[in-house]
Design a protein around this motif. Structure first.
Motif, PDB file in Angstrom:
ATOM      1  N   LYS A  93       0.773  -1.174   0.070  1.00  0.00           N
ATOM      2  CA  LYS A  93      -0.078  -0.100  -0.051  1.00  0.00           C
ATOM      3  C   LYS A  93       0.806   1.236  -0.166  1.00  0.00           C
ATOM      4  O   LYS A  93       0.512   2.074  -0.506  1.00  0.00           O
ATOM      5  CB  LYS A  93      -0.907  -0.098   1.277  1.00  0.00           C
ATOM      6  CG  LYS A  93      -2.208  -1.116   1.247  1.00  0.00           C
ATOM      7  CD  LYS A  93      -3.064  -0.935   2.227  1.00  0.00           C
ATOM      8  CE  LYS A  93      -4.159  -1.864   2.214  1.00  0.00           C
ATOM      9  NZ  LYS A  93      -5.094  -1.804   3.342  1.00  0.00           N
ATOM     10  N   VAL A  94       1.986   1.323   0.699  1.00  0.00           N
ATOM     11  CA  VAL A  94       2.958   2.159   0.621  1.00  0.00           C
ATOM     12  C   VAL A  94       3.357   2.730  -0.562  1.00  0.00           C
ATOM     13  O   VAL A  94       3.511   3.561  -1.370  1.00  0.00           O
ATOM     14  CB  VAL A  94       4.157   1.928   1.760  1.00  0.00           C
ATOM     15  CG1 VAL A  94       5.083   3.196   1.605  1.00  0.00           C
ATOM     16  CG2 VAL A  94       3.520   1.899   3.086  1.00  0.00           C
ATOM     17  N   GLN A 126       2.277   5.758  -7.225  1.00  0.00           N
ATOM     18  CA  GLN A 126       1.200   5.674  -7.982  1.00  0.00           C
ATOM     19  C   GLN A 126       1.034   4.213  -8.938  1.00  0.00           C
ATOM     20  O   GLN A 126       0.697   4.073  -9.945  1.00  0.00           O
ATOM     21  CB  GLN A 126       1.068   6.764  -9.180  1.00  0.00           C
ATOM     22  CG  GLN A 126       0.966   8.299  -8.667  1.00  0.00           C
ATOM     23  CD  GLN A 126       2.446   8.683  -8.283  1.00  0.00           C
ATOM     24  OE1 GLN A 126       3.278   8.637  -9.319  1.00  0.00           O
ATOM     25  NE2 GLN A 126       2.628   9.334  -7.192  1.00  0.00           N
ATOM     26  N   ARG A 156       2.022   1.782  -3.673  1.00  0.00           N
ATOM     27  CA  ARG A 156       0.987   2.427  -4.283  1.00  0.00           C
ATOM     28  C   ARG A 156       0.826   3.600  -4.430  1.00  0.00           C
ATOM     29  O   ARG A 156       0.398   4.377  -5.243  1.00  0.00           O
ATOM     30  CB  ARG A 156      -0.112   1.413  -4.271  1.00  0.00           C
ATOM     31  CG  ARG A 156      -0.320   0.093  -4.523  1.00  0.00           C
ATOM     32  CD  ARG A 156      -1.532  -0.663  -4.283  1.00  0.00           C
ATOM     33  NE  ARG A 156      -2.570  -0.262  -5.335  1.00  0.00           N
ATOM     34  CZ  ARG A 156      -3.932  -0.787  -5.461  1.00  0.00           C
ATOM     35  NH1 ARG A 156      -4.273  -1.731  -4.621  1.00  0.00           N
ATOM     36  NH2 ARG A 156      -4.608  -0.410  -6.596  1.00  0.00           N
ATOM     37  N   LYS A 157       0.927   4.192  -3.030  1.00  0.00           N
ATOM     38  CA  LYS A 157       0.549   5.488  -2.834  1.00  0.00           C
ATOM     39  C   LYS A 157       1.696   6.543  -3.253  1.00  0.00           C
ATOM     40  O   LYS A 157       1.577   7.403  -3.796  1.00  0.00           O
ATOM     41  CB  LYS A 157       0.128   5.556  -1.322  1.00  0.00           C
ATOM     42  CG  LYS A 157      -0.031   7.098  -0.940  1.00  0.00           C
ATOM     43  CD  LYS A 157      -0.385   7.342   0.619  1.00  0.00           C
ATOM     44  CE  LYS A 157      -0.664   8.722   0.752  1.00  0.00           C
ATOM     45  NZ  LYS A 157      -1.016   8.910   2.428  1.00  0.00           N
ATOM     46  N   LYS A 158       2.996   5.954  -2.806  1.00  0.00           N
ATOM     47  CA  LYS A 158       4.327   6.817  -3.100  1.00  0.00           C
ATOM     48  C   LYS A 158       4.664   6.903  -4.755  1.00  0.00           C
ATOM     49  O   LYS A 158       4.976   8.122  -5.267  1.00  0.00           O
ATOM     50  CB  LYS A 158       5.369   6.437  -2.556  1.00  0.00           C
ATOM     51  CG  LYS A 158       6.784   7.456  -2.683  1.00  0.00           C
ATOM     52  CD  LYS A 158       7.734   6.922  -1.803  1.00  0.00           C
ATOM     53  CE  LYS A 158       9.000   7.508  -2.060  1.00  0.00           C
ATOM     54  NZ  LYS A 158       8.853   9.082  -1.777  1.00  0.00           N
TER      55      LYS A 158
END
Length: 250
Positions: A162-163, A169, A165-167
């Motif tokens: 998840k980290v 994209q 995916r967020k950082k």
């Protein structure tokens, strides 16, 4: 990713010689002595990480939007590059920048044939193979960068994913098996978070280079160089049966 890096152009030896010389000075010196003119075209292409260069005997050229298009859909370029005889599946190419990997993907398994780095040729076996051999389709895939890549953390580490995916994209879900790890690397490599775009640069040789090298005595030095490249590349495969016997005895 800056989509402008995905591009291709028809080039002459003069256009590419300086970059060619940096990664393969030996071949560059031989070609310089021949001074090939515009009648010996080349195609220079830039591919983002993970882009398909070849698949199932078909060549793909990059598009400005970051995707790829079949060489067979571009008759003018196809006329320059496509080998004449049916037993030659793909044109010869050289990696000018970074790397490209030849592999075959099957259910739950990926077989890597070669990781080609700058200065290395791809497609020579077809050019110098026997002309009367039964036709065998080129079943391998070739991608920009590398295909055999694995994440070190556990693939069940959903929180860590998840980290990512967020950082960066990343749209892909956490990988369920080793084959899916590469998709994460592909998205990270093409993320806008990195100021410098990653791409591989591939130089395609038109078939006339090899037709001339085989027939013209003045090109004998280049022909011998190409032939020696094929001989060195096939070293493992010529000894494969010996390796298998040694392993079986062990």
């Amino acid at each position: 990713m800056n989509k402008d890096i995905a591009s291709f152009e028809i080039a002459s030896w003069e256009n590419v010689r300086e970059d060619f010389k940096k990664v393969n000075p030996e071949a560059a010196a031989i070609i310089d002595r021949l001074s090939p003119d515009k009648h010996f075209p080349l195609v220079r292409a830039r591919y983002p990480f993970g882009a398909t260069i070849a698949s199932g005997g078909e060549i793909y050229l990059p598009k400005k939007d970051g995707g790829t298009q079949l060489l067979s859909s571009m008759p003018e370029i196809l006329k320059l590059l496509k080998p004449n005889s049916l037993d030659k599946n793909i044109p010869v190419m050289m990696v000018l920048k970074n790397s490209a990997e030849i592999f075959y993907e099957m259910a739950g398994r990926i077989i890597s044939a070669f990781l080609s780095t700058s200065g290395k040729f791809i497609g020579m076996w077809d050019q110098f193979g026997p002309t009367n051999k039964p036709y065998v389709k080129w079943i391998w895939d070739l991608v920009s960068g590398a295909r055999i890549l694995y994440l070190l953390p556990k693939i069940t580490n959903v929180a860590g994913h998840k980290v990512l995916r967020k950082k960066y994209q990343v749209s892909s879900h956490a990988p369920k098996n080793y084959n899916e790890h590469w998709r994460i690397f592909k998205e990270i490599a093409n993320s806008s978070e990195f100021p410098q775009d990653w791409y591989s640069e591939i130089l395609f040789f038109s078939d006339i280079w090899f037709e001339t090298a085989k027939k013209d005595a003045a090109w004998r030095e280049l022909y011998d160089y190409f032939l020696n490249e094929v001989w060195e590349d096939t070293g493992y495969w010529r000894s494969e049966s010996t390796f298998k016997i040694i392993w079986e005895n062990y």
